[in-house]
Write a protein that holds these residues in place. Structure first.
Motif, PDB file in Angstrom:
ATOM      1  N   ALA A 194       0.830  -1.202   0.000  1.00  0.00           N
ATOM      2  CA  ALA A 194       0.000   0.000   0.000  1.00  0.00           C
ATOM      3  C   ALA A 194       0.865   1.252   0.000  1.00  0.00           C
ATOM      4  N   ASP A 195       1.997   1.222   0.739  1.00  0.00           N
ATOM      5  CA  ASP A 195       2.926   2.352   0.723  1.00  0.00           C
ATOM      6  C   ASP A 195       3.434   2.608  -0.691  1.00  0.00           C
ATOM      7  N   ALA A 196       3.736   1.545  -1.410  1.00  0.00           N
ATOM      8  CA  ALA A 196       4.217   1.689  -2.775  1.00  0.00           C
ATOM      9  C   ALA A 196       3.144   2.285  -3.671  1.00  0.00           C
ATOM     10  N   ALA A 197       1.895   1.880  -3.467  1.00  0.00           N
ATOM     11  CA  ALA A 197       0.798   2.434  -4.267  1.00  0.00           C
ATOM     12  C   ALA A 197       0.660   3.930  -4.028  1.00  0.00           C
ATOM     13  N   THR A 198       0.826   4.350  -2.789  1.00  0.00           N
ATOM     14  CA  THR A 198       0.739   5.781  -2.471  1.00  0.00           C
ATOM     15  C   THR A 198       1.855   6.556  -3.157  1.00  0.00           C
TER      16      THR A 198
END
Length: 503
Positions: A194-198
């Motif tokens: 999810a951090d990467a998606a952000t």
């Protein structure tokens, strides 16, 4: 018996299907019989030829090396099969053993032994031997005195075997290619994805609208690949370990689970290959999930007389560079929100912000603190790419607008120094204008502070004629990119990129 002129053809065809059979069951893995031959070809190639291939041929050079390894492997099996057929014919002529039985035993035995010596895999060895036996038996007469031993009969069988070898080769390629080349492994925590998606959304918001160039985050399949292999290692995360050794107070080994349980960071980092041409495309940026190397070094308490380290990998690659650079490095196990792919170093690779790609070792297995400097893999071959990357502004696209204006654009990169300005000249360098730059990726989300590329674009309305467009960059320290053009060998390309545009 198989006649002498046809024996060579049958032996060659049996060699081809042996290699194809091994690929069918192994895929592009270390158990494929070509893999060790490829390693020998790569390491035996003279340094001058390697430099030429990297600079002038790029990926084509890797392909030629791999095809050379395939051809040599086929020749190895063909030679073994020829000997087997020769002995089989002698046995059939002297003792009461049917030709096809002796062919099966001799061809099967020689192929099986050679495949085992090359691959060390029972499955790959059987995969190579079985089709070789079938082809050789199909081409052999039942016995020397039978009607199917006539010249025409043998010729027909050889032609049929040739067609069968081609068909089997195509089938084997399809089967081997379908075998998984990635590892079925997920990042330890969904939150990290999810951090990467952000961060991906953040980068997309800063991306300039320029046709013909990549965005600020490269896709995994688009990210450049350069290493010393044509067959990458296959390592399972559950079996992977990293050893910290050498001139340290405390040597130790960490497992994958121990590593990813550490101080996990997610951030951007750009890599550039020392062997790329000035305006080449071996430059990409990704979002990495990683842990700092500094924690491991603190635990080891390194000493040594040269303040340098040797980092080694599962593919026998090794590179020596200053420990000060490693202290700012990361051990990455995720890429763009996914588990690190096989071709990019699964399960763990090294990232050293601001430095050439060659010290960003894939499939890393050992960090050794040295007492004295020794040469790394590429330094033994004359390269000097262990230092910080050179500043570069790429001119990757020219777009003609409907209103008559022309847009030029590309990426600029200066490692951890960052990019401050890109300047464009449309008159061969007589005058300069500042280009529009993409907004910098936030330093708190960049693993190496400013170690992330930026896009640039410049649009103008040119009069009819030829225009020499020149591009140069100024890094975050205020230093202008050197104008003098240097080839990649031995220390990386440099200079101003230029292109003549006709309107």
């Amino acid at each position: 018996m198989i006649r002498p002129g046809q024996r060579s053809i049958v032996a060659l065809l049996a060699g081809l299907v042996a290699v194809a059979g091994s690929f069918a069951v192994s895929g592009l893995r270390q158990s494929f019989v070509v893999a060790p031959v490829d390693a020998v070809v790569v390491r035996a190639t003279p340094a001058e030829l390697v430099a030429f291939a990297i600079e002038e041929l790029g990926y084509l050079g890797e392909l030629l090396a791999y095809l050379t390894a395939v051809a040599l492997t086929v020749v190895l099996f063909a030679t073994a099969n020829y000997v087997g057929l020769l002995v089989a014919d002698a046995m059939a002529a002297r003792v009461s053993i049917p030709s096809r039985v002796s062919v099966a035993v001799l061809v099967g035995g020689t192929t099986l032994v050679l495949a085992w010596l090359l691959s060390g895999s029972a499955l790959s060895s059987v995969g190579a031997a079985a089709p070789a036996v079938v082809l050789a038996v199909a081409a052999a007469p039942a016995d020397p005195g039978s009607p199917d031993g006539t010249v025409d009969s043998v010729r027909r069988r050889v032609l049929a075997a040739s067609a069968g070898a081609v068909a089997f080769g195509a089938l084997s390629y399809a089967l081997g290619s379908r075998r998984a080349t990635d590892i079925d492994h997920e990042l330890p925590e969904a939150a990290r994805a999810a951090d990467a998606a952000t961060l991906r959304e953040q980068a997309d918001e800063r991306t300039l609208e320029i046709d013909g160039i990549p965005g600020l985050v490269s896709g995994i399949d688009d990210f450049y690949e350069v290493d010393i292999n044509n067959v990458d290692p296959v390592l399972e995360a559950s079996e992977w370990t990293l050893s910290v050794t050498g001139a340290v107070d405390s040597s130790f080994t960490v497992t994958y689970d121990e590593l990813v349980d550490g101080d996990v960071r997610t951030g951007y980092n750009t890599l550039r290959c020392v062997g790329e041409q000035l305006n080449g495309d071996l430059l990409d940026n990704a979002i990495w999930t990683a842990v700092p190397v500094a924690t491991l070094l603190e635990r080891a308490d390194p000493g040594g007389g040269c303040e340098c380290v040797m980092v080694r990998a599962a593919d026998d690659y090794y590179e020596q560079f200053p420990i000060a650079a490693l202290e700012r490095g990361f051990l990455a196990f995720g890429m763009n929100g996914e588990s690190l792919p096989r071709e990019h170093g699964h399960p763990v690779r090294l990232l050293v912000p601001g430095h050439w790609g060659e010290i960003n070792v894939k499939w890393v297995t050992e960090i050794e603190v040295l007492d004295r400097e020794v040469e790394g893999y590429w330094e033994e071959r004359g390269w000097h790419g262990t230092g910080p990357v050179n500043t570069v502004a790429k001119l990757w696209t020219v777009n003609e607008r409907a209103d008559g204006r022309v847009q030029v654009g590309g990426h600029a990169y200066a490692g951890s120094r960052g990019i401050e300005t890109v300047e464009v000249s449309v008159d061969g360098g007589d005058s300069w204008e500042a280009a529009e730059l993409s907004e910098p990726l936030p330093s708190e989300h960049v693993l190496g502070e400013r170690d992330a590329w930026r896009q640039w674009q410049y649009t103008w309305e040119p009069p009819a004629g030829d225009h020499e467009v020149v591009v140069r960059a100024i890094d975050g320290t205020g230093t202008l990119q050197p104008a003098e053009e240097e080839s990649p060998y031995p220390s990386g390309s440099s200079g101003w990129v230029s292109e003549t545009i006709s309107v």
